[in-house]
Each structure stands twice: as C-alpha cells, then as structure tokens.
Design a protein around this motif. Structure first.
Motif, short mmCIF file in Angstrom:
data_model
loop_
_atom_site.label_atom_id
_atom_site.label_comp_id
_atom_site.label_asym_id
_atom_site.label_seq_id
_atom_site.Cartn_x
_atom_site.Cartn_y
_atom_site.Cartn_z
N PRO A 233 -6.52 16.32 -11.76
CA PRO A 233 -5.06 16.49 -11.65
C PRO A 233 -4.55 16.58 -10.22
CG PRO A 233 -5.95 17.91 -13.36
CD PRO A 233 -7.13 17.32 -12.64
N ASN A 234 -5.36 17.07 -9.30
CA ASN A 234 -4.92 17.23 -7.91
C ASN A 234 -5.28 16.04 -7.02
OD1 ASN A 234 -3.80 19.80 -8.40
ND2 ASN A 234 -5.82 20.77 -8.16
N CYS A 235 -5.80 14.99 -7.62
CA CYS A 235 -6.15 13.79 -6.84
C CYS A 235 -4.87 13.04 -6.49
CB CYS A 235 -7.09 12.90 -7.65
SG CYS A 235 -7.67 11.44 -6.78
N LEU A 236 -4.60 12.88 -5.19
CA LEU A 236 -3.39 12.20 -4.75
C LEU A 236 -3.42 10.71 -5.10
CD1 LEU A 236 -2.83 13.60 -1.14
CD2 LEU A 236 -1.31 13.93 -3.09
N ILE A 237 -2.27 10.19 -5.49
CA ILE A 237 -2.10 8.75 -5.64
C ILE A 237 -1.18 8.30 -4.52
CG2 ILE A 237 -1.29 6.89 -7.11
CD1 ILE A 237 -2.01 8.61 -9.52
N SER A 238 -1.77 7.62 -3.55
CA SER A 238 -1.06 7.17 -2.36
C SER A 238 -0.73 5.69 -2.51
CB SER A 238 -1.93 7.41 -1.12
OG SER A 238 -1.31 6.90 0.04
N LEU A 239 0.43 5.31 -2.00
CA LEU A 239 0.85 3.91 -2.04
C LEU A 239 1.35 3.51 -0.66
CD1 LEU A 239 1.32 1.46 -4.00
CD2 LEU A 239 3.70 2.24 -4.13
N SER A 240 0.91 2.32 -0.21
CA SER A 240 1.36 1.82 1.09
C SER A 240 1.94 0.41 0.91
CB SER A 240 0.19 1.78 2.08
OG SER A 240 0.63 1.29 3.33
N PRO A 241 3.20 0.34 0.50
CA PRO A 241 3.84 -0.95 0.24
C PRO A 241 4.62 -1.46 1.43
CG PRO A 241 5.25 0.78 -0.54
CD PRO A 241 4.08 1.46 0.15
N ASN A 242 5.23 -2.62 1.27
CA ASN A 242 6.25 -3.11 2.19
C ASN A 242 7.57 -2.39 1.87
OD1 ASN A 242 4.69 -6.20 1.61
ND2 ASN A 242 4.66 -5.17 3.59
N PRO A 243 8.59 -2.56 2.71
CA PRO A 243 9.90 -1.98 2.39
C PRO A 243 10.39 -2.42 1.00
CG PRO A 243 9.86 -2.65 4.68
CD PRO A 243 8.57 -3.13 4.08
N LYS A 244 11.25 -1.61 0.43
CA LYS A 244 11.61 -1.69 -0.99
C LYS A 244 12.06 -3.09 -1.44
CE LYS A 244 15.05 0.28 -4.19
NZ LYS A 244 16.04 -0.81 -4.17
N ASP A 245 13.08 -3.65 -0.82
CA ASP A 245 13.62 -4.92 -1.29
C ASP A 245 12.60 -6.05 -1.14
OD1 ASP A 245 15.95 -3.64 -1.90
OD2 ASP A 245 17.02 -4.28 -0.10
N PHE A 246 11.90 -6.08 -0.01
CA PHE A 246 10.89 -7.10 0.20
C PHE A 246 9.77 -6.98 -0.83
CE2 PHE A 246 7.07 -8.89 2.10
CZ PHE A 246 7.52 -10.08 2.64
N SER A 247 9.37 -5.74 -1.14
CA SER A 247 8.29 -5.53 -2.11
C SER A 247 8.63 -6.14 -3.45
CB SER A 247 8.02 -4.03 -2.29
OG SER A 247 7.38 -3.49 -1.17
N TYR A 248 9.87 -5.97 -3.87
CA TYR A 248 10.24 -6.48 -5.19
C TYR A 248 10.46 -8.00 -5.17
CZ TYR A 248 12.54 -6.99 -9.68
OH TYR A 248 12.85 -7.38 -10.97
N ILE A 249 11.19 -8.47 -4.18
CA ILE A 249 11.51 -9.90 -4.12
C ILE A 249 10.25 -10.73 -3.89
CG2 ILE A 249 12.73 -11.66 -2.77
CD1 ILE A 249 14.90 -9.51 -2.28
N LYS A 250 9.35 -10.23 -3.06
CA LYS A 250 8.15 -10.99 -2.70
C LYS A 250 7.00 -10.76 -3.67
CE LYS A 250 5.57 -13.49 0.14
NZ LYS A 250 5.83 -14.93 0.36
N TYR A 251 6.81 -9.50 -4.10
CA TYR A 251 5.61 -9.16 -4.89
C TYR A 251 5.91 -8.52 -6.24
CZ TYR A 251 2.93 -10.06 -0.64
OH TYR A 251 2.37 -10.65 0.46
N LEU A 252 7.18 -8.47 -6.67
CA LEU A 252 7.56 -7.90 -7.97
C LEU A 252 7.13 -6.44 -8.09
CD1 LEU A 252 6.46 -10.91 -10.24
CD2 LEU A 252 8.73 -10.47 -9.27
N GLN A 253 7.00 -5.77 -6.97
CA GLN A 253 6.48 -4.39 -6.93
C GLN A 253 7.66 -3.42 -6.83
OE1 GLN A 253 4.44 -2.89 -3.35
NE2 GLN A 253 2.63 -2.60 -4.62
#
Length: 427
Positions: A294-314
């Motif tokens: 339960p205490n294991c961190l889930i870290s995410l290192s994406p691109n900025p928000k709009d680019f992430s979605y438009i480019k990678y559907l993330q």
C-alpha cells in the motif's frame, strides 16, 4: 462680528505655507523609493538563464509551508551510459550521488523489450529472462541498486522506461508480432536515432495479453524487491496515429454498431475511446501495486498535459484525480527559459500540487547534445522560485565532470517531499 486681526492672520498664513512647503519637499525626496517599492521589477521574465524571473519583493507566498523537503532525482539508464553495467560502477555512482546530496534513484528495469533484472515473467512470456548484454548476466542489477541505494538512504524507484514501446527486433516482437499496433496505412515502425538505429514499435494496450505483461512485470518487481515505488513515463501511452490494427478495429466496430474508426486519427471521439484503454490499464496497475504494498509510490514522468494527450493519448491529469498517481515529474526539456517557465506555470500543475508532489524533469544532456551548466542552474532556480517539489535530471552519464557545479545546487541534504503533508495542505 468683531474686527479681524490682520497681523495675526498673516502670521498664521505664513506658517501654513511653510508647513505645506515642507510636506512637499519631504514627498519629493521620498517618492522615488515609494514608487520602486510598489512597482514590479521590469525583469520578471528573461531569456537570461542566470537571471531571477521574479523580483524578490514580489515573490508569491509558497502554496505550502517551506519544510526543506525537495525531490532530487536522477535517471539511471543503459542507453549511452555504463552506470548500470557493473556492480562496482553502480556502487561508485551511488556513493558519488550521495556526496552530491541527491536523494532518489530511478534505475531503468524495462528497456527495448527486455528486463534489466532476472525476470521469470519475461522468461515465461517471450523466453528471455534478462536483456542479452554480457554485463548484465550472472547478476541482479536491481538488487544491487536497492542494496547500495538504501545503504546511502536513497529512495529507489525502478523505472519502466519503455512502457508500451519496444524494439522491432526484440525477442518479444519475434514471439508476439500480433501484439503491435499499426497506423492506418499498415505501417508500425518509428525510426529514431541520428543513424536511424532505433526501430521502435508500440504494444497494443487494447489487447489483454499486453495488459497482462505490463501488470505482471510491475507486480513481479513490487513483490520481489524492497523498492520505494515504481515509475512509468511518456512511453506508457500510444502515439495517436496508431490503433488501426485488426484487433483494435474489431473492438471499435463492436462498440459502435459496426462502424469503422474515423480515418482522421485526431477525431476527438476516436482519441477518447483509445485513451480509455490506457486509463483502464493504469487503474489495474495501481490496484495491483497497492494490493501488495500500500505504501509503494506510483510515480509518473510524462510530457506536459496537452502534448501528452494529443501525441500519446495519455490522460495523466485524470489519473491524478482518480488516485492512480502519487508523484508527478513533468518532463520539460526546453532550452528557452521563458518556455520552461510557461510550462511550470500551467494551471493544471498549480492545481494538482495540492494533491501530490509535483517536480520537473530537467535535461542535463544527451550523447549528441551538451547542456550548459548555466541553463541547468537557471532551471533549478526557477523551479525553486515557483515552489515546485523538486526535480529529476536526465540522465546520470551527462553529469559529466561537473561535480563542483552540481554541489552548488544541493549544498545540504534534503528529504523527499512527504505526500501526506501535501495532501493535508491541499484539503
């Protein structure tokens, strides 16, 4: 009415004139300082990376109490870097990073379609237990990184660097070519590298077998190793032009009364439909990790928000609010300080900083690109002025022979940000 005493009145008038004259002189003398104190510095933004982007007297108050916590991370990769390729070299690097007052290690464990640790999941799935590099055989790089890192009080967070991406020639692709997704014209390869040496394809997140592989790999690491978290990045997505493979088309037709997907891959509904599969996979990963630790961190290192979605559907912004992400490190690899600042001031970052730690990924160089130390220092300075929770540098090898300069960035040790403190302030 009595007579007016003109002599007395003239004396009073002179005194009044002198009083107003004195006040006028006093205001004239002090006015420039009053104006300066009320006027913002003209240098609130500058391309000069050494210059502060805010006047000290106009700096906004921190959004949370200043407690000395700061994420100071570094990515350790096997691409253009030897840091992971020997036990001695890894030990030496971690001791060096401790001396430089870093506090978080992100060692890659999934790269090119192979694991960099001995994996029974990988062996069962495509027949190769560990990446076929001589330097990785007969050792467990991840176990070493955890042992050495914890000895030096580092947080060790394995990084699933390639996410849904893999090399076209990997054993994974030879065993399961149908797992790759395609463009509308049937092509699937993305060519990268100055010599076009990297031929990359993307695993299809709509396929249950692909989802199972990613989940099982992450569960294996969380179960087997004493880690502090796991990290995914921008490759945990799918380029928007993909999704035209037979399997995905059949799924879409089933959900849309037999209609084919739009020819335009930017069609909003078509993008949203495919993006939901990534969100579902993220939900499954989060649930599986928390069920084990339960205490294991889930870290995410994406691109900025709009680019992430438009480019990678993330759609990582939604993932934060759905509770799937505990730490965000946005990759802002910009040379221009104004562009860098603009990304850090994005409203969504200001908003979610009340929920989870938000840091910035800073480029310290590539094998074919040097990044000047003045630029690195300027970006660190700006991240601190905007009261972000810290930074991570990409990547270890590009620290180069600049220890003295990096020592000036981290003069004293600092603990990592505390998720609970941030949540309490944001509530």
């Amino acid at each position: 009415m009595g007579k007016i005493n003109f002599g007395s009145w003239q004396i009073r008038l002179r005194l009044l004139v002198l009083t107003f004259l004195g006040l006028a002189i006093a205001l004239t003398i002090n006015f420039p300082f009053w104006v300066a104190a009320q006027t913002p510095s003209g240098n609130t933004a500058s391309n000069s990376i050494e210059q502060s982007t805010q006047s000290p007297t106009q700096a906004p108050p921190p959004i949370r109490p200043v407690n000395g916590n700061e994420l100071r991370g570094i990515w350790l990769t096997n691409v253009d870097s030897d840091v992971l390729l020997s036990k001695q070299g890894l030990h030496k690097a971690i001791k060096r990073l401790k001396r430089l007052n870093f506090n978080t290690l992100y060692p890659t464990v999934w790269n090119g379609g192979y694991t960099l640790y001995p994996s029974q999941v990988a062996k069962n799935s495509f027949g190769v237990e560990i990446e076929p590099l001589p330097e990785l055989q007969s050792r467990d790089m991840l176990a070493e990184a955890i042992e050495f890192g914890h000895e030096q009080n580092f947080a060790v967070i394995p990084w699933f660097e390639y996410g849904l991406m893999t090399e076209e020639g990997s054993e994974l692709m030879r065993q399961h070519p149908e797992w790759a997704t395609r463009r509308r014209d049937g092509s699937q390869v993305f060519v990268h590298g100055e010599k076009e040496q990297h031929r990359l394809v993307w695993l299809n997140p709509t396929r249950p077998e692909v989802q199972k592989l990613l989940i099982d790999l992450i569960v294996e690491v969380v179960s087997k190793y004493d880690i502090d978290g796991i990290q995914l990045d921008d490759h945990f997505g799918m380029p928007a032009e993909l999704g035209y493979d037979d399997y995905t088309i059949a799924l879409y037709k089933k959900d849309h009364f037999g209609r084919l997907p739009p020819e335009d891959f930017k069609d909003p509904e078509w993008m949203s439909w495919r993006s939901r599969f990534l969100t579902t996979l993220m939900r499954k990963i989060s649930k599986a990790v928390r069920a084990i630790k339960p205490n294991c961190l889930i870290s995410l290192s994406p691109n900025p928000k709009d680019f992430s979605y438009i480019k990678y559907l993330q759609d990582w912004y939604s993932w934060v609010y759905l509770g799937y992400v505990d730490e965000l490190i946005v990759q802002v690899y910009r040379d221009d300080i104004d562009n860098f600042k603009r990304e850090l001031e994005r409203p969504e970052l200001q908003e979610i900083r009340h929920k989870i730690p938000v840091a910035v990924g800073i480029l310290t160089g590539l094998r074919i690109q040097n990044v000047d130390m003045r630029q690195i220092k300027g970006q660190v300075k700006l991240a601190r002025e905007l009261t972000l929770d810290g930074f991570s540098f990409f990547f270890y090898e590009t620290l180069g022979n600049r220890d003295a300069s990096f020592e000036t960035l981290f003069l004293t040790p600092a603990p990592r940000p505390d998720l609970r403190n941030i949540a309490s302030v944001g509530s």
